[in-house]
Design a protein around this motif. Structure first.
Motif, PDB file in Angstrom:
ATOM      1  N   SER A   6      -2.161   5.260   4.285  1.00 15.10           N
ATOM      2  CA  SER A   6      -3.107   4.192   4.608  1.00 15.10           C
ATOM      3  C   SER A   6      -3.317   4.096   6.106  1.00 15.10           C
ATOM      4  O   SER A   6      -2.374   4.188   6.894  1.00 15.10           O
ATOM      5  N   ALA A   7      -4.560   3.904   6.519  1.00 12.47           N
ATOM      6  CA  ALA A   7      -4.850   3.692   7.934  1.00 12.47           C
ATOM      7  C   ALA A   7      -4.328   2.335   8.391  1.00 12.47           C
ATOM      8  O   ALA A   7      -4.135   2.099   9.570  1.00 12.47           O
ATOM      9  N   LYS A   8      -4.076   1.446   7.456  1.00 12.26           N
ATOM     10  CA  LYS A   8      -3.640   0.098   7.818  1.00 12.26           C
ATOM     11  C   LYS A   8      -2.160   0.001   8.124  1.00 12.26           C
ATOM     12  O   LYS A   8      -1.749  -0.693   9.047  1.00 12.26           O
ATOM     13  N   VAL A   9      -1.338   0.644   7.312  1.00 10.14           N
ATOM     14  CA  VAL A   9       0.117   0.463   7.417  1.00 10.14           C
ATOM     15  C   VAL A   9       0.797   1.798   7.713  1.00 10.14           C
ATOM     16  O   VAL A   9       0.750   2.706   6.879  1.00 10.14           O
ATOM     17  N   PRO A  10       1.439   1.958   8.880  1.00 11.04           N
ATOM     18  CA  PRO A  10       2.135   3.214   9.183  1.00 11.04           C
ATOM     19  C   PRO A  10       3.310   3.455   8.229  1.00 11.04           C
ATOM     20  O   PRO A  10       4.031   2.518   7.868  1.00 11.04           O
ATOM     21  N   PHE A  11       3.461   4.728   7.835  1.00 12.91           N
ATOM     22  CA  PHE A  11       4.590   5.149   6.986  1.00 12.91           C
ATOM     23  C   PHE A  11       5.754   5.447   7.923  1.00 12.91           C
ATOM     24  O   PHE A  11       6.019   6.597   8.261  1.00 12.91           O
ATOM     25  N   SER A  12       6.434   4.379   8.371  1.00 15.98           N
ATOM     26  CA  SER A  12       7.509   4.518   9.353  1.00 15.98           C
ATOM     27  C   SER A  12       8.827   4.043   8.748  1.00 15.98           C
ATOM     28  O   SER A  12       8.835   3.232   7.820  1.00 15.98           O
ATOM     29  N   THR A  13       9.932   4.537   9.299  1.00 14.81           N
ATOM     30  CA  THR A  13      11.236   4.087   8.786  1.00 14.81           C
ATOM     31  C   THR A  13      11.402   2.586   9.011  1.00 14.81           C
ATOM     32  O   THR A  13      12.013   1.898   8.197  1.00 14.81           O
ATOM     33  N   ALA A  14      10.837   2.055  10.101  1.00 16.07           N
ATOM     34  CA  ALA A  14      10.936   0.608  10.354  1.00 16.07           C
ATOM     35  C   ALA A  14      10.266  -0.174   9.229  1.00 16.07           C
ATOM     36  O   ALA A  14      10.822  -1.154   8.715  1.00 16.07           O
ATOM     37  N   ASN A  15       9.084   0.278   8.807  1.00 14.81           N
ATOM     38  CA  ASN A  15       8.381  -0.424   7.730  1.00 14.81           C
ATOM     39  C   ASN A  15       9.074  -0.218   6.384  1.00 14.81           C
ATOM     40  O   ASN A  15       9.142  -1.143   5.576  1.00 14.81           O
ATOM     41  N   VAL A  16       9.608   0.963   6.158  1.00 12.69           N
ATOM     42  CA  VAL A  16      10.363   1.197   4.914  1.00 12.69           C
ATOM     43  C   VAL A  16      11.547   0.216   4.860  1.00 12.69           C
ATOM     44  O   VAL A  16      11.853  -0.356   3.817  1.00 12.69           O
ATOM     45  N   GLY A  17      12.181   0.006   6.012  1.00 13.54           N
ATOM     46  CA  GLY A  17      13.333  -0.902   6.071  1.00 13.54           C
ATOM     47  C   GLY A  17      12.983  -2.345   5.729  1.00 13.54           C
ATOM     48  O   GLY A  17      13.819  -3.082   5.230  1.00 13.54           O
ATOM     49  N   LYS A  18      11.743  -2.742   5.997  1.00 14.40           N
ATOM     50  CA  LYS A  18      11.316  -4.121   5.714  1.00 14.40           C
ATOM     51  C   LYS A  18      10.769  -4.279   4.304  1.00 14.40           C
ATOM     52  O   LYS A  18      10.614  -5.397   3.811  1.00 14.40           O
ATOM     53  N   CYS A  19      10.421  -3.165   3.665  1.00 13.62           N
ATOM     54  CA  CYS A  19       9.746  -3.205   2.355  1.00 13.62           C
ATOM     55  C   CYS A  19      10.624  -3.853   1.293  1.00 13.62           C
ATOM     56  O   CYS A  19      11.811  -3.547   1.177  1.00 13.62           O
ATOM     57  N   MET A  20      10.024  -4.741   0.491  1.00 14.60           N
ATOM     58  CA  MET A  20      10.735  -5.472  -0.556  1.00 14.60           C
ATOM     59  C   MET A  20      10.707  -4.757  -1.911  1.00 14.60           C
ATOM     60  O   MET A  20      11.367  -5.192  -2.849  1.00 14.60           O
TER      61      MET A  20
END
Ligand code: SF4
Ligand code: SF4
Length: 104
Positions: A6-20
């Protein structure tokens, strides 16, 4: 391997860590998801990560690759820091990315 993200949400380890998603009841009974979560450390150590090995952050990577999820259960994306950070309430779809695909 080419991955559409997605252009909106980066596929980053930081975001994976926050994912519910790993705590969501849509996935909790999935054997396929359980298998991926058991190997999540190795999956997170890869650069780039492979979306098929990360059972979450579907707002970024699109529909779940596990087919044994239960979309009758409630989506908890609304309680996620990534959801508020990227203003996903105004994007489409606004939840159930595992079923309906990435946020646009
Ligand atoms: S908004 Fe949903 S899919 Fe995206 S990171 Fe949060 S819990 Fe995961
Ligand atoms: S996208 Fe929403 S419904 Fe799907 S697993 Fe994540 S929190 Fe649950």
């Amino acid at each position: 391997m080419n991955q559409t993200i997605s252009a909106k949400v980066p596929f980053s380890t930081a975001n994976v860590g926050k994912c519910m998603c790993p705590k969501c009841s849509v996935q909790s009974k999935s054997k396929c998801v359980g298998g991926k979560l058991a190997k999540i450390k190795e999956a997170l150590a890869k650069s780039p990560m492979n979306r098929e090995e990360i059972p979450g952050i579907y707002c970024s990577t699109g529909m779940a690759t596990c087919s044994d999820i239960d979309a009758k259960q409630p989506c908890i994306c609304g309680s996620c820091a990534v959801f508020s950070e990227y203003n996903l309430g105004t994007a489409k779809p606004a939840g159930y990315y595992c079923r309906d695909g990435m946020a646009k």
